[in-house]
Design an enzyme around this catalytic site. Sequence first.
Site, PDB file in Angstrom:
ATOM      1  CG  HIS A 136      -2.955   2.472   5.374  1.00 48.95           C
ATOM      2  ND1 HIS A 136      -3.556   3.130   4.486  1.00 48.95           N
ATOM      3  CD2 HIS A 136      -2.649   1.488   4.475  1.00 48.95           C
ATOM      4  CE1 HIS A 136      -3.810   2.986   3.228  1.00 48.95           C
ATOM      5  NE2 HIS A 136      -3.225   1.142   3.379  1.00 48.95           N
ATOM      6  CB  CYS A 180      -3.955   9.921   3.450  1.00 53.55           C
ATOM      7  SG  CYS A 180      -4.157   9.078   4.894  1.00 53.55           S
ATOM      8  CD  GLU A 197      -3.135  -1.274   1.143  1.00 56.78           C
ATOM      9  OE1 GLU A 197      -3.367   0.117   1.329  1.00 56.78           O
ATOM     10  OE2 GLU A 197      -3.688  -2.518   0.360  1.00 56.78           O
TER      11      GLU A 197
HETATM   12  O1  SUG Z   1      -7.777   2.921   1.895  1.00 54.16           O
HETATM   13  N1  SUG Z   1      -9.982   4.990   2.082  1.00 54.16           N
HETATM   14  C1  SUG Z   1      -8.876   5.009   2.105  1.00 54.16           C
HETATM   15  C2  SUG Z   1      -8.411   5.181   2.809  1.00 54.16           C
HETATM   16  C3  SUG Z   1      -6.309   5.791   2.949  1.00 54.16           C
HETATM   17  C4  SUG Z   1      -5.905   6.478   4.196  1.00 54.16           C
HETATM   18  N2  SUG Z   1      -4.448   6.398   3.259  1.00 54.16           N
HETATM   19  C5  SUG Z   1      -3.512   6.824   4.113  1.00 54.16           C
HETATM   20  N3  SUG Z   1      -3.897   6.808   5.413  1.00 54.16           N
HETATM   21  N4  SUG Z   1      -2.791   6.684   3.583  1.00 54.16           N
HETATM   22  C6  SUG Z   1      -8.643   3.878   2.322  1.00 54.16           C
HETATM   23  O2  SUG Z   1      -8.878   2.418   3.475  1.00 54.16           O
HETATM   24  C7  SUG Z   1     -12.748   4.779   1.299  1.00 54.16           C
HETATM   25  C8  SUG Z   1     -13.378   4.208   0.008  1.00 54.16           C
HETATM   26  C9  SUG Z   1     -14.634   4.100   0.319  1.00 54.16           C
HETATM   27  O3  SUG Z   1     -15.265   3.618   1.869  1.00 54.16           O
HETATM   28  O4  SUG Z   1     -15.845   4.289  -0.287  1.00 54.16           O
HETATM   29  C10 SUG Z   1     -11.288   4.302   1.376  1.00 54.16           C
HETATM   30  O5  SUG Z   1     -10.052   3.613   0.295  1.00 54.16           O
END
Ligand code: SUG
Length: 423
Positions: free
Chosen positions: A237, A354, A169
């Site tokens: 993460h 993020c 990721e």
């Molecule tokens: O991968 N949310 C993302 C958030 C990513 C955050 N990134 C970091 N921490 N670097 C994820 O969980 C939610 C999409 C939805 O539920 O429709 C989502 O994908």
Amino acid sequence: MSLEINFDGIIGPSHNYAALSLGNLASASNAGSVSRPRDAALQGLAKMRAAMGLGLVQGFFVPPDRPTTGWLRQLGFPGSDDEVCAAAARADPVVFAQAMSASSMWTANAATVSPAPDTSDGRCHLSIANLARMPHRSHEATATERQVRLMFGHPAFAVHPALPTFGDEGAANHMRLAASHDAPGVEVFVYGVEGGPFPARQSRRASEAVARRHGLDPARTLFVEQSPAAIAAGAFHNDVVAVANEAVVFMHELAFADPAGFAADLTRLLPEATIIAVPAVAVSLADAIESYLFNSQLVTLPAGGMALILPAEARANPRVAAYLDALVASNGPIRALQFVEVRESMRNGGGPACLRLRVVADPATVDPRFLLDAAKADRIERVVGEHWPEVIAPADLASPGLWHHCRQARAKLLVALDLSELG
Ligand code: SUG
């Protein structure tokens, strides 16, 4: 001259709340809410402007095409674009929502970046993340790779495609520590071990493969296990519980399975490292995850000293706010706080950190179309204001009108940025 450039994802017109990320508590708790894509993108742009206001160099990624019809075709839905979408929306609304996701906005998951001073061939290496553990994110890599190859086509960079297997990721699970951005660094890869209530999204094998591809010195590379308690509490993460910049790590004391081992290894390799480990008695894991205290951008200001770019939610939590007041009053390396409003992204679990991918490079080696200045930010805001949907309710996802709206909005943006070749 090499410096740190933050590349934020411009939040795409299909931004919605479909609760697709198991283990991401914000995404789950906003299931079925009405999203505001236009506000979301404007909030993201205001954050980029705030970073530029601090004197930092800012770049961006454009959103990929959604719905992802190529992916739906691979899943067996035939016909024209509209037929593919209609068939998928009817047969499997969850898969269709996965194809509509605007999740590429969180560019901390676009790639892992090893700056030139750390690699054996002296180039800056980028490995596209495969995001293999989450179906709605697994189809990001193709478009991300195309864009990254355009941005970083200069020979100063080496771009690697997504790993064929093992969950990766990207930069969200990677920290680089160095005396300064252009000095050789210690790269820290953080991975999770399966067994808890939520998926461990970064695998150790993926991190090891990325380190091999990038030609990192094994003696200056650490593989650190994320604490199962942090994953279980919602830290899907590492960048939800830790952030690093130059020689400083700002982390929750429960971020890693073996914090003492991490501190010993890091200070052996980088004696000047400063670890600010926030105790659970001051800020619980639950408060850290609810406020996204650690999902802030820790940046070096051009005039010297470090600032934290934090989500407004961190100021709203009284325990976190009290901790932050004490932090800046102490004589430590973090001297300034800048709060930004990225609420639409936060509601899907994406804070300021993020939304950005850090690349240490000479800006002159980056395709200038992906670098931001005030005039270009104005231009992007105009396109967003005119063409991004104002709201998306869950039932709208199945509407052909929304699919066309999203495609046209993106096409307008590409034209405005002279990037139609990404069409
Ligand atoms: O991968 N949310 C993302 C958030 C990513 C955050 N990134 C970091 N921490 N670097 C994820 O969980 C939610 C999409 C939805 O539920 O429709 C989502 O994908």
